[in-house]
Design an enzyme around this catalytic site. Sequence first.
Site, PDB file in Angstrom:
ATOM      1  N   SER A  20       0.839  -1.201   0.000  1.00 31.69           N
ATOM      2  CA  SER A  20       0.000   0.000   0.000  1.00 31.69           C
ATOM      3  C   SER A  20       0.870   1.246   0.000  1.00 31.69           C
ATOM      4  CB  SER A  20      -0.859  -0.019   1.267  1.00 31.69           C
ATOM      5  OG  SER A  20      -1.430   1.238   1.494  1.00 31.69           O
ATOM      6  N   TYR A  30      -1.493  -0.677  10.981  1.00 30.15           N
ATOM      7  CA  TYR A  30      -1.798  -1.283   9.680  1.00 30.15           C
ATOM      8  C   TYR A  30      -0.648  -1.055   8.701  1.00 30.15           C
ATOM      9  CZ  TYR A  30      -3.583  -1.597   4.916  1.00 30.15           C
ATOM     10  OH  TYR A  30      -3.718  -1.889   3.581  1.00 30.15           O
ATOM     11  N   LYS A  74       2.220  -3.663   6.676  1.00 28.34           N
ATOM     12  CA  LYS A  74       2.548  -3.702   5.237  1.00 28.34           C
ATOM     13  C   LYS A  74       4.050  -3.541   5.031  1.00 28.34           C
ATOM     14  CE  LYS A  74      -1.457  -4.443   3.561  1.00 28.34           C
ATOM     15  NZ  LYS A  74      -1.735  -5.747   2.980  1.00 28.34           N
ATOM     16  N   ASN A  98     -13.443   4.733   4.268  1.00 21.86           N
ATOM     17  CA  ASN A  98     -12.885   5.358   3.069  1.00 21.86           C
ATOM     18  C   ASN A  98     -13.900   6.248   2.376  1.00 21.86           C
ATOM     19  OD1 ASN A  98     -11.368   2.319   2.987  1.00 21.86           O
ATOM     20  ND2 ASN A  98     -10.108   4.143   2.953  1.00 21.86           N
ATOM     21  N   PRO A 122      -6.998  12.706  12.109  1.00 15.54           N
ATOM     22  CA  PRO A 122      -5.582  12.606  12.516  1.00 15.54           C
ATOM     23  C   PRO A 122      -4.816  11.624  11.625  1.00 15.54           C
ATOM     24  CG  PRO A 122      -7.042  12.374  14.417  1.00 15.54           C
ATOM     25  CD  PRO A 122      -7.922  12.379  13.212  1.00 15.54           C
TER      26      PRO A 122
HETATM   27  P1  NAD Z   1     -11.067  -6.913   1.913  1.00 16.10           P
HETATM   28  O1  NAD Z   1     -11.211  -6.862   3.396  1.00 16.10           O
HETATM   29  O2  NAD Z   1     -12.280  -6.695   1.086  1.00 16.10           O
HETATM   30  O3  NAD Z   1     -10.422  -8.309   1.480  1.00 16.10           O
HETATM   31  C1  NAD Z   1      -9.506  -9.005   2.307  1.00 16.10           C
HETATM   32  C2  NAD Z   1     -10.007 -10.448   2.394  1.00 16.10           C
HETATM   33  O4  NAD Z   1      -9.112 -11.193   3.202  1.00 16.10           O
HETATM   34  C3  NAD Z   1     -11.390 -10.573   3.033  1.00 16.10           C
HETATM   35  O5  NAD Z   1     -12.223 -11.350   2.202  1.00 16.10           O
HETATM   36  C4  NAD Z   1     -11.128 -11.273   4.369  1.00 16.10           C
HETATM   37  O6  NAD Z   1     -12.205 -12.120   4.739  1.00 16.10           O
HETATM   38  C5  NAD Z   1      -9.854 -12.035   4.054  1.00 16.10           C
HETATM   39  N1  NAD Z   1      -9.008 -12.325   5.217  1.00 16.10           N
HETATM   40  C6  NAD Z   1      -8.573 -11.452   6.169  1.00 16.10           C
HETATM   41  N2  NAD Z   1      -7.795 -12.102   7.041  1.00 16.10           N
HETATM   42  C7  NAD Z   1      -7.709 -13.398   6.638  1.00 16.10           C
HETATM   43  C8  NAD Z   1      -7.056 -14.539   7.151  1.00 16.10           C
HETATM   44  N3  NAD Z   1      -6.325 -14.494   8.253  1.00 16.10           N
HETATM   45  N4  NAD Z   1      -7.184 -15.716   6.472  1.00 16.10           N
HETATM   46  C9  NAD Z   1      -7.941 -15.780   5.352  1.00 16.10           C
HETATM   47  N5  NAD Z   1      -8.594 -14.718   4.842  1.00 16.10           N
HETATM   48  C10 NAD Z   1      -8.474 -13.536   5.474  1.00 16.10           C
HETATM   49  O7  NAD Z   1      -9.914  -5.889   1.526  1.00 16.10           O
HETATM   50  P2  NAD Z   1      -9.447  -5.380   0.079  1.00 16.10           P
HETATM   51  O8  NAD Z   1      -9.800  -3.947  -0.014  1.00 16.10           O
HETATM   52  O9  NAD Z   1      -9.886  -6.312  -0.973  1.00 16.10           O
HETATM   53  O10 NAD Z   1      -7.872  -5.455   0.278  1.00 16.10           O
HETATM   54  C11 NAD Z   1      -7.101  -6.553  -0.190  1.00 16.10           C
HETATM   55  C12 NAD Z   1      -5.652  -6.325   0.196  1.00 16.10           C
HETATM   56  O11 NAD Z   1      -5.194  -5.107  -0.381  1.00 16.10           O
HETATM   57  C13 NAD Z   1      -5.431  -6.194   1.704  1.00 16.10           C
HETATM   58  O12 NAD Z   1      -4.216  -6.841   2.028  1.00 16.10           O
HETATM   59  C14 NAD Z   1      -5.300  -4.709   1.909  1.00 16.10           C
HETATM   60  O13 NAD Z   1      -4.518  -4.390   3.029  1.00 16.10           O
HETATM   61  C15 NAD Z   1      -4.612  -4.281   0.606  1.00 16.10           C
HETATM   62  N6  NAD Z   1      -4.862  -2.873   0.263  1.00 16.10           N
HETATM   63  C16 NAD Z   1      -6.151  -2.428   0.148  1.00 16.10           C
HETATM   64  C17 NAD Z   1      -6.388  -1.090  -0.142  1.00 16.10           C
HETATM   65  C18 NAD Z   1      -7.798  -0.554  -0.235  1.00 16.10           C
HETATM   66  O14 NAD Z   1      -7.979   0.668  -0.169  1.00 16.10           O
HETATM   67  N7  NAD Z   1      -8.812  -1.371  -0.410  1.00 16.10           N
HETATM   68  C19 NAD Z   1      -5.304  -0.209  -0.337  1.00 16.10           C
HETATM   69  C20 NAD Z   1      -4.010  -0.712  -0.240  1.00 16.10           C
HETATM   70  C21 NAD Z   1      -3.794  -2.054   0.069  1.00 16.10           C
HETATM   71  N1  UDP Z   2     -12.221  11.602   3.634  1.00 17.30           N
HETATM   72  C1  UDP Z   2     -13.246  12.451   4.005  1.00 17.30           C
HETATM   73  N2  UDP Z   2     -14.368  11.916   4.563  1.00 17.30           N
HETATM   74  C2  UDP Z   2     -14.527  10.569   4.758  1.00 17.30           C
HETATM   75  C3  UDP Z   2     -13.480   9.702   4.355  1.00 17.30           C
HETATM   76  C4  UDP Z   2     -12.336  10.259   3.816  1.00 17.30           C
HETATM   77  O1  UDP Z   2     -13.142  13.661   3.847  1.00 17.30           O
HETATM   78  O2  UDP Z   2     -15.578  10.143   5.295  1.00 17.30           O
HETATM   79  C5  UDP Z   2     -11.011  12.162   2.994  1.00 17.30           C
HETATM   80  C6  UDP Z   2      -9.702  11.853   3.705  1.00 17.30           C
HETATM   81  O3  UDP Z   2      -9.418  12.842   4.670  1.00 17.30           O
HETATM   82  C7  UDP Z   2      -8.717  11.841   2.528  1.00 17.30           C
HETATM   83  C8  UDP Z   2      -9.547  11.335   1.357  1.00 17.30           C
HETATM   84  O4  UDP Z   2     -10.913  11.561   1.719  1.00 17.30           O
HETATM   85  O5  UDP Z   2      -8.303  13.169   2.231  1.00 17.30           O
HETATM   86  C9  UDP Z   2      -9.359   9.847   1.063  1.00 17.30           C
HETATM   87  O6  UDP Z   2      -9.562   9.124   2.270  1.00 17.30           O
HETATM   88  P1  UDP Z   2      -9.571   7.533   2.284  1.00 17.30           P
HETATM   89  O7  UDP Z   2      -9.785   7.112   3.714  1.00 17.30           O
HETATM   90  O8  UDP Z   2     -10.517   7.030   1.265  1.00 17.30           O
HETATM   91  O9  UDP Z   2      -8.109   7.129   1.787  1.00 17.30           O
HETATM   92  P2  UDP Z   2      -6.678   7.348   2.505  1.00 17.30           P
HETATM   93  O10 UDP Z   2      -6.756   8.571   3.354  1.00 17.30           O
HETATM   94  O11 UDP Z   2      -6.440   6.120   3.285  1.00 17.30           O
HETATM   95  O12 UDP Z   2      -5.727   7.526   1.384  1.00 17.30           O
END
Ligand code: NAD
Ligand code: UDP
Length: 342
Positions: A129, A153, A157, A203, A297
């Site tokens: 991430s 978190y 990563k 988000n 924050p």
């Molecule tokens: P998500 O929560 O929708 O998917 C994660 C999946 O992993 C879920 O289905 C959950 O049930 C499963 N899971 C969690 N812990 C587990 C475990 N111990 N064993 C088996 N399954 C498990 O999240 P997502 O948005 O699809 O994210 C996928 C990956 O991408 C994650 O690693 C997340 O940290 C990373 N990521 C997501 C974002 C985002 O904004 N969505 C951004 C950057 C990185």
């Molecule tokens: N944000 C907001 N209201 C919300 C959620 C997010 O104003 O309810 C803003 C947050 O401050 C950031 C942008 O939207 O500037 C994206 O936030 P998000 O949590 O989606 O992603 P991240 O901050 O983790 O990149």
Amino acid sequence: MSTDPETILVTGGSGYIGSHMCVELLSAGRQVVVLDNLSNSSMASVEAVQRITQKALTFVQGDIRDSDCLAAIFAEHNIDAVMHFAGLKAVGESTEVPVKYYDNNMNGTLRLVEAMHQAGCKTLVFSSSATVYGLPEQMPITESAPTGAINPYGRTKLMVEEVLQDLFAADPTWRISLLRYFNPVGAHASGEIGEDPNDIPNNLMPFISQVAVGRREKLNVFGDDYPTPDGTGIRDYIHVVDLVRGHMKALEFLRDKPKLTVHNLGTGQGYSVLDAVRAFEQASGVSIPFEITDRRPGDAAVSYADPSKARDELGWEAEYDLHRMCEDAWRWQSKYPQGFQE
Ligand code: NAD
Ligand code: UDP
């Protein structure tokens, strides 16, 4: 003999990004095995993936921390590569229950790579991430920018990245791709799968879509006093389908020889919170009431990728613009206002 990875283990494959990955893999003719404990997803997404693609996948309900379960999967299936999405991802929750995050994300990954090693499967694509850049100072963010996570978190990563780098240094026969996602949003064009957060969305985009569909009264905009043109935070939103296509390219890039690579997956274009609100209003035709509140924050003012390394090395570029991200998110949300519960 073809070196194409044919059978892919997708951990977290019923989640938001993982389910879109499964559609892409199945559509490209791959066999897919999903391992997910359903802690943040449901079987409904797995069923929808199979409906969209008209192809079957193998679903195993289990935990990535369960070595026996992993060993059984590798024994039963000839896994060529692993795409590792499973993990917990809520920043706020990670500050409240950090040990749960370290256990799930760190121990889970350690058990996974041990099982891979034992099975002789050494090709791994990891969901990292942009959070590993902490509060970045220079824009756009390149892969060589300093790292430094600012919450548990983010630290999981960064620590997993470091573990995988150590693993590769010790055994350079691995093929490892670390993909640093910016802000994945949107949904599959069918409207059959999308983001379905439990509880109140953290988000921005899922919050906006829930306001649009009437599940929430208004959006709180976290601060309008940032040093940005309209005072609200700027992010690099990337369509989830573009994102998973980047994974296909990353897997391809690992084919020629063992290596460990790091790539940003973003569009390179930053949009403010108010830009996102306006784009969503345009795409949906629904007005989004909002109120300016205090900053959240730990939020960076601005974050957007330099995606040129992925373009030059992987031959990948994001195709979909913000309007399309909002259109697709809205199709999913308006078709299924309660998400997969419907
Ligand atoms: P998500 O929560 O929708 O998917 C994660 C999946 O992993 C879920 O289905 C959950 O049930 C499963 N899971 C969690 N812990 C587990 C475990 N111990 N064993 C088996 N399954 C498990 O999240 P997502 O948005 O699809 O994210 C996928 C990956 O991408 C994650 O690693 C997340 O940290 C990373 N990521 C997501 C974002 C985002 O904004 N969505 C951004 C950057 C990185
Ligand atoms: N944000 C907001 N209201 C919300 C959620 C997010 O104003 O309810 C803003 C947050 O401050 C950031 C942008 O939207 O500037 C994206 O936030 P998000 O949590 O989606 O992603 P991240 O901050 O983790 O990149």
